[in-house]
Write a protein that holds these residues in place. Sequence first.
Motif, short mmCIF file in Angstrom:
data_model
loop_
_atom_site.label_atom_id
_atom_site.label_comp_id
_atom_site.label_asym_id
_atom_site.label_seq_id
_atom_site.Cartn_x
_atom_site.Cartn_y
_atom_site.Cartn_z
N GLY A 16 0.78 -1.23 0.00
CA GLY A 16 0.00 0.00 0.00
C GLY A 16 0.81 1.28 0.00
O GLY A 16 0.49 2.21 -0.75
N SER A 50 0.32 2.64 7.34
CA SER A 50 -0.38 1.61 6.56
C SER A 50 -0.78 0.43 7.43
O SER A 50 -1.75 -0.26 7.12
CB SER A 50 0.48 1.15 5.38
N SER A 145 -12.73 -4.83 -0.59
CA SER A 145 -11.51 -4.11 -0.20
C SER A 145 -10.35 -4.49 -1.12
O SER A 145 -9.50 -3.65 -1.42
CB SER A 145 -11.15 -4.40 1.26
N GLY A 148 -10.91 -2.57 -4.30
CA GLY A 148 -10.53 -1.18 -4.03
C GLY A 148 -9.03 -1.00 -4.02
O GLY A 148 -8.51 -0.02 -4.57
N PHE A 149 -8.32 -1.94 -3.43
CA PHE A 149 -6.86 -1.85 -3.40
C PHE A 149 -6.28 -2.01 -4.80
O PHE A 149 -5.32 -1.32 -5.16
CB PHE A 149 -6.25 -2.89 -2.45
N TYR A 152 -6.85 1.32 -6.52
CA TYR A 152 -5.88 2.27 -5.95
C TYR A 152 -4.49 2.03 -6.54
O TYR A 152 -3.82 2.98 -6.94
CB TYR A 152 -5.86 2.10 -4.42
N SER A 153 -4.07 0.78 -6.61
CA SER A 153 -2.74 0.45 -7.14
C SER A 153 -2.58 0.89 -8.58
O SER A 153 -1.57 1.50 -8.95
CB SER A 153 -2.48 -1.06 -7.04
N VAL A 155 -4.35 3.18 -10.34
CA VAL A 155 -4.42 4.63 -10.51
C VAL A 155 -3.14 5.30 -10.03
O VAL A 155 -2.51 6.09 -10.75
CB VAL A 155 -5.65 5.22 -9.77
N PHE A 156 -2.71 4.98 -8.82
CA PHE A 156 -1.55 5.67 -8.26
C PHE A 156 -0.23 5.20 -8.89
O PHE A 156 0.69 6.01 -9.06
CB PHE A 156 -1.52 5.56 -6.74
#
Length: 180
Positions: A16, A50, A145, A148-149, A152-153, A155-156
């Motif tokens: 994360g 985290s 979740s 979602g992770f 997130y991974s 996109v970022f």
Amino acid sequence: MSIDNLIISAIIFILGPIPLFHITLHLFLRFWRKSPRLLYASATILWALSLSIASYVSVWQAALFVPPLWLQVSGIIFGAFSLALVLWAFFTLGPKRFMVWAVVASEAVEQKYIKSGPYRFVPHPAYLGYMAIALAVFLITGLASALGFFIYSVVFLMMVILLENHEMKKRLPNVPESLE
């Protein structure tokens, strides 16, 4: 705590902070070059934070679907290959390059564009591996979740790739045009 929640918590704790670490690396690169050891101190704080996020997510058990055994096994195999890609990238770059020391203390490490190992095929194999591991965790668990992770991974880490490509073009000779 179920095994699925343990898996997603561990992945959030381990992987994360990586995108946020790299984004702050590139956004504040001038500062980190003046005080490179502070970068690693801030990374330690980021990983500690985290842990609290991972423990919070571990109690969130919303399952989007129950993965059948064949999908779980496929996810485990896919995750193992993804981890192997990350490790291959690590051993190709070596610890100083992989742990960004070549960026923050560029005078201490020979500056060159790596074209061997997995870098022959993909410009950012470790980031690809991280995203693939996040997808594998979703396939194994079916948890919201985990999805979602994964999002997130993607996109970022895509943001990190853009920042890193820009920085590499300024710092390194012979960077391919494909990184534009």
